[in-house]
Scaffold this motif. Structure first.
Motif, short mmCIF file in Angstrom:
data_model
loop_
_atom_site.label_atom_id
_atom_site.label_comp_id
_atom_site.label_asym_id
_atom_site.label_seq_id
_atom_site.Cartn_x
_atom_site.Cartn_y
_atom_site.Cartn_z
N THR A 106 -18.27 -19.16 16.88
CA THR A 106 -17.42 -18.51 15.87
C THR A 106 -18.14 -17.40 15.11
OG1 THR A 106 -16.07 -20.51 15.66
CG2 THR A 106 -15.90 -18.89 13.90
N THR A 130 -18.35 -14.48 17.35
CA THR A 130 -17.05 -13.79 17.44
C THR A 130 -16.83 -12.89 16.22
OG1 THR A 130 -16.11 -15.63 18.69
CG2 THR A 130 -14.56 -14.13 17.63
N GLU A 131 -17.11 -13.40 15.04
CA GLU A 131 -16.93 -12.61 13.82
C GLU A 131 -17.85 -11.38 13.83
OE1 GLU A 131 -17.71 -15.42 10.75
OE2 GLU A 131 -15.74 -16.35 10.87
N HIS A 132 -19.07 -11.58 14.30
CA HIS A 132 -20.03 -10.47 14.38
C HIS A 132 -19.50 -9.37 15.29
CE1 HIS A 132 -24.10 -8.75 14.11
NE2 HIS A 132 -23.98 -8.48 15.40
N ASP A 182 -16.60 -7.43 13.72
CA ASP A 182 -17.11 -6.42 12.77
C ASP A 182 -17.63 -5.19 13.50
OD1 ASP A 182 -16.54 -7.92 10.50
OD2 ASP A 182 -18.49 -8.91 10.49
N ILE A 224 -10.98 -17.53 11.65
CA ILE A 224 -10.95 -16.08 11.91
C ILE A 224 -9.76 -15.44 11.20
CG2 ILE A 224 -10.73 -14.31 13.71
CD1 ILE A 224 -13.37 -15.72 13.89
N ARG A 244 -10.39 -14.90 7.52
CA ARG A 244 -11.35 -13.82 7.25
C ARG A 244 -10.81 -12.45 7.65
NH1 ARG A 244 -17.77 -14.67 8.11
NH2 ARG A 244 -18.07 -16.56 6.88
N TYR A 245 -10.04 -12.42 8.72
CA TYR A 245 -9.53 -11.15 9.25
C TYR A 245 -8.01 -11.25 9.43
CZ TYR A 245 -14.48 -10.74 10.55
OH TYR A 245 -15.86 -10.72 10.55
#
Length: 331
Positions: A55, A58-60, A63, A105, A108-109
């Protein structure tokens, strides 16, 4: 797992390996068909059961891709959700509807479209038709989903559970043989201690025996601020329903004291009313100002309060320790 139990389970691992070999053979012979993705799809997967930290990876990547103006869609099977078929995340979606990792996710997004479906080919066809501006799909956990052939694979490995020292389920932790690492264009050794030395990274890279065209990165979990609590935390309990909770518990104890009670549950654990009641009683015993500290993923499955007590989580990120983070995937 004890050595004696591991030996007893070895025959079942051999049978499991035979089953994997048969499936692979059927795909190679064309009896079963692997469908090429209609959109550039990057699979972020692993070879082991339990959490490897996909996870934050994925977030990295979200971005990095968005910083380059790319339109990203996340695709997940929505593990342990209580719904069936294809679901698209909405403003009021819950973890029960789309799964805890997609919900994390989504929180956050909120502007990143999220599609969950066990049938990845069906989901990709839906994205192609209904989200035509999509540049890249990030597919969570699909290395073993042979029916879908991703554009490229990012393999995430746990530093503390090296795949080169492991064996197949159930005697070991591998979902498929470690030779499957060759499918990955990029390999990430994740959850490394931030103090890892250059020498150790070189040794791990040698043991991984990667091809010349494969890239390797070393990353660690960057623990950030506590979310959901203002002021000092003096009394707390920590819980974690993730694959390997020890680093999280170490972080909690380093912040709030070695005496903190830490309770581990299974990965993606769905908390029962009885379990929540037990946690509430423990917090009541500590006092009305006590708080529950959990992982950010667990927070998606819990309300913001247990009784009169706050539920807080430690936000995490990815820290690249070796390699240029923009090179993890080609943008």
């Amino acid at each position: 797992m004890g050595k004696a139990r591991r030996i007893l389970l070895l025959p079942f691992s051999w049978l499991y390996g035979c089953g994997i070999g048969v499936v692979d053979f059927l795909y190679r012979m064309g009896v079963k068909k692997a469908m090429d993705t209609p959109i550039r799809t990057i699979c972020i997967g692993n070879l082991t059961v339990g959490g490897t930290g996909k996870t934050p990876v994925t977030e990295h990547l979200i971005d990095k891709l968005r910083s380059k103006g790319k339109r990203v869609v996340m695709l997940s099977r929505g593990y342990r959700r209580k719904t069936k078929g294809l679901q698209v995340a909405k403003e009021d979606s819950t973890a029960e509807e789309i799964g805890d990792e997609p919900m994390l996710i989504h929180s956050r997004y909120p502007d990143v479209p999220i599609v969950v479906d066990g049938d990845r080919n069906r989901a990709l066809a839906y994205i192609k038709e209904n989200m035509p501006d999509t540049d890249i799909v990030l597919m969570d956990d699909g290395m073993q989903h042979k029916a879908t052939k991703a554009s490229e694979y990012v393999l995430v490995c746990d530093y503390a559970r090296p795949i080169y020292d492991d064996i197949l389920l159930p005697a070991g932790n591998l979902r498929e043989g470690w030779e499957a690492r060759k499918r990955a264009k990029t390999v990430i050794i994740n959850k490394c201690p931030l103090s890892i030395t250059d020498r150790e990274m070189v040794e791990i890279e040698k043991k991984m025996k990667l091809g010349k065209k494969q890239k390797i990165f070393f990353t660690g979990i960057d623990y950030k601020e506590l979310v959901g609590r203002e002021g000092l935390v003096t009394k707390c309990i920590a819980i974690a329903g993730i694959g390997r909770p020890e680093p999280f518990f170490e972080e909690v104890r380093s912040r709030y004291g070695a005496h903190i009670e830490c309770i581990a549950y299974g990965d993606h654990h769905n908390f029962t009313a009885e379990e929540l009641k037990t946690i509430e009683k423990k917090l009541d015993k500590l006092g009305k100002d006590s708080v529950l500290i959990c992982t950010e993923k667990d927070a998606q499955r819990l309300s913001n309060k247990i009784g009169c007590h706050s539920v807080c989580y430690i936000r995490i990120g990815l820290r690249v320790l070796y390699g240029d983070s923009f090179d993890i995937i080609e943008i």
